[in-house]
Design an enzyme around this catalytic site. Structure first.
Site, PDB file in Angstrom:
ATOM      1  N   LYS A 151       0.819  -1.218   0.000  1.00 48.86           N
ATOM      2  CA  LYS A 151       0.000   0.000   0.000  1.00 48.86           C
ATOM      3  C   LYS A 151       0.854   1.270   0.000  1.00 48.86           C
ATOM      4  CE  LYS A 151      -4.133  -2.189   1.593  1.00 48.86           C
ATOM      5  NZ  LYS A 151      -3.605  -3.582   1.631  1.00 48.86           N
TER       6      LYS A 151
HETATM    7  C1  PLP Z   1      -4.084  -4.619   0.963  1.00 44.62           C
HETATM    8  C2  PLP Z   1      -3.233  -5.841   0.810  1.00 44.62           C
HETATM    9  C3  PLP Z   1      -3.540  -6.872  -0.112  1.00 44.62           C
HETATM   10  C4  PLP Z   1      -4.780  -6.851  -0.969  1.00 44.62           C
HETATM   11  O1  PLP Z   1      -4.844  -5.777  -1.841  1.00 44.62           O
HETATM   12  P1  PLP Z   1      -6.116  -5.541  -2.781  1.00 44.62           P
HETATM   13  O2  PLP Z   1      -6.226  -4.088  -2.947  1.00 44.62           O
HETATM   14  O3  PLP Z   1      -7.260  -6.155  -2.072  1.00 44.62           O
HETATM   15  O4  PLP Z   1      -5.829  -6.208  -4.056  1.00 44.62           O
HETATM   16  C5  PLP Z   1      -2.672  -7.940  -0.196  1.00 44.62           C
HETATM   17  N1  PLP Z   1      -1.577  -8.042   0.587  1.00 44.62           N
HETATM   18  C6  PLP Z   1      -1.254  -7.089   1.488  1.00 44.62           C
HETATM   19  C7  PLP Z   1      -0.062  -7.284   2.333  1.00 44.62           C
HETATM   20  C8  PLP Z   1      -2.058  -5.957   1.631  1.00 44.62           C
HETATM   21  O5  PLP Z   1      -1.731  -5.016   2.546  1.00 44.62           O
END
Ligand code: PLP
Length: 463
Positions: free
Chosen positions: A108
């Site tokens: 993120k």
């Molecule tokens: C947020 C997140 C995901 C999932 O991301 P999406 O936006 O749902 O595709 C996967 N792995 C980690 C470590 C995350 O923080």
């Protein structure tokens, strides 16, 4: 670039308005009116330069090219690897794309480091100030806080459930020493936190007085920033239109994989995508059986994928419907009432089957996969990443020598218990967080009560 709502009735907006609005006024999600083709990237030398070149068409008309290039430079300078998102080989034709070298150790950061700077820039130009409120069960809160902690025009208030996040996740939020950052430990669950945030947005006088805003995963700017690494990674592997790569994506909200689909639509040499689910497998059931029905959320070892409804899927649905906002709106209303999305079999055959395959990996499979990858390659991977590499195995995706890249979405040290249970190894925190457990925590315990939380926000922000 102009943006249209997936539900067809909200006004078209430019990039800056879409950034600040998040959700469209008709309840839909914003999409660019057209898909630009990828620019010539041969003159770009760094990830930040490639990022600016790839995303410029999406911000044009609202943000000047040189300003945007500078914001990209600043955002990606916070990553502790020169390649920003490096490729690491773990098999003959298998790679990890490490997305966890940012400040909070999860993918993120790639989007939120840029989005925080975009917010600050647009707000400064308009002479405005916002209060971002959000609820987190872990990763999103710390990434959002880090993205805006240096912003002059943003206050951020993050609610988390007291005693229900991991120590690393909580400390990443509560040890940030910035006057515009406020964390709230709510005496309740994650759902209570989410309900409180929704209630604050539904309290119109409060929302307007505090100028509330959000940076959740449906914000177009986050989807946009995630397009870049699909382009750079496929280029780094020498992929071409005739010989493309496959990406395996651990997903819950369909956000990350949607960005990959957009990269492919813009011309990136990508053959197809593997969607990796944990036991919350709504996307895998949809892709394999045309069954998009919501069930109760089950806690797993990969909490950032513990999602019942994949909100970003609406953007692909809009494309599947030939960009018919009325049709998309009707489908989404019915989904809300019945809990089940109805899509025509011929739409699935055209849009889904050739492009997406999927596998569900439960917690037992996740632990076995962390162990397998460690024994085979010496790499420690986190539980989210493990669902991605396990899905590659389950589907035999590398069998014919086809190159496959799994997105490594979190650093193993962010989920040390699962990694230790699988391998007997304690993954160390990277140097910049090595003293995380010695830092002073600042947080505020607040009752699970709307009036109490609103009064906290007012006092915190009007300091
Ligand atoms: C947020 C997140 C995901 C999932 O991301 P999406 O936006 O749902 O595709 C996967 N792995 C980690 C470590 C995350 O923080």
């Amino acid at each position: 670039m102009r943006y249209v709502s997936t539900r067809g009735t909200a006004p078209e907006l430019g990039f800056s308005d879409v950034l600040l609005a998040g959700l469209a006024t008709d309840g839909g999600l914003y999409m660019p009116a057209t898909w630009p083709q990828l620019p010539d990237l041969s003159h770009t030398r760094t990830y930040a330069q490639a990022a600016a070149a790839i995303m410029t068409p999406f911000v044009s008309g609202d943000i000047a090219d040189d300003v945007f290039a500078k914001l990209c430079d600043e955002a990606y300078a916070t990553f502790r690897h020169d390649a920003v998102v490096p490729l690491v080989q773990i098999g003959a034709n298998e790679w990890l794309l490490e997305q966890f070298h940012g400040p909070t150790l999860a993918f993120k950061d790639v989007a939120l480091q840029l989005v925080g700077r975009l917010f600050d820039h647009v707000l400064a130009e308009r002479g405005q100030r916002v209060t971002i409120v959000g609820a987190t069960s872990g990763d999103t809160g710390s990434a959002a806080i880090d993205g805006v902690k240096a912003c002059s025009n943003v206050d951020i208030v993050i609610l988390y459930p007291q005693g229900r996040t991991s120590d690393v996740q909580r400390r990443q939020m509560t040890t940030v020493d910035s006057p515009n950052v406020h964390t709230v430990a709510v005496e309740g669950t994650f759902d209570d936190c989410q309900d409180l945030v929704k209630a604050m947005f539904n309290d119109a006088p409060f929302r307007d007085r505090m100028n509330l805003s959000a940076v959740n995963s449906i914000n177009w700017a986050r989807v946009m920033a995630q397009i870049v690494y699909y382009v750079t990674a496929s280029r780094s592997l020498g992929a071409t239109a005739d010989a493309g790569v496959t990406f395996s994506v651990p997903t819950g909200n369909f956000g990350n994989v949607l960005s990959g689909w957009i990269a492919r639509t813009m011309g990136a040499p990508i053959d197809d995508f593997i969607v990796a689910s944990n036991s919350n497998d709504i996307l895998t059931r949809f892709i394999n059986d045309n069954d998009m029905s919501a069930r109760d959320v089950m806690p797993t070892l990969s909490p950032s994928m513990d999602i019942q409804v994949s909100s970003n899927f609406e953007r692909l649905l809009f494309e599947m419907n030939g960009r018919d906002g009325g049709m998309t709106s009707e489908q989404m209303q019915r989904f809300r009432h019945s809990g089940s999305l109805q899509v025509e079999p011929d739409q699935v055959a055209t849009w889904i089957t050739p492009t997406f395959s999927a596998a569900k990996i439960d917690d037992v499979g996740t632990l076995a996969e962390i162990r397998r990858v460690y024994e085979a390659s010496g790499q420690l991977i986190d539980p989210h990443t493990a669902t991605g590499t396990a899905a590659v195995q389950a589907l035999g995706a590398t069998a014919d020598g086809h190159p496959v890249v799994t997105l490594a979405t979190a650093h193993p040290a962010k989920f040390p218990d699962a990694v230790f249970a699988a391998t007997g190894v304690h993954p160390p925190l990277p140097a910049h967080l090595a003293d995380l457990f010695d830092r002073v925590e600042r947080t505020n315990l607040v009752a699970n009560d709307l009036a109490a939380v609103e009064s906290f926000v007012e006092r915190a922000v009007w300091r």
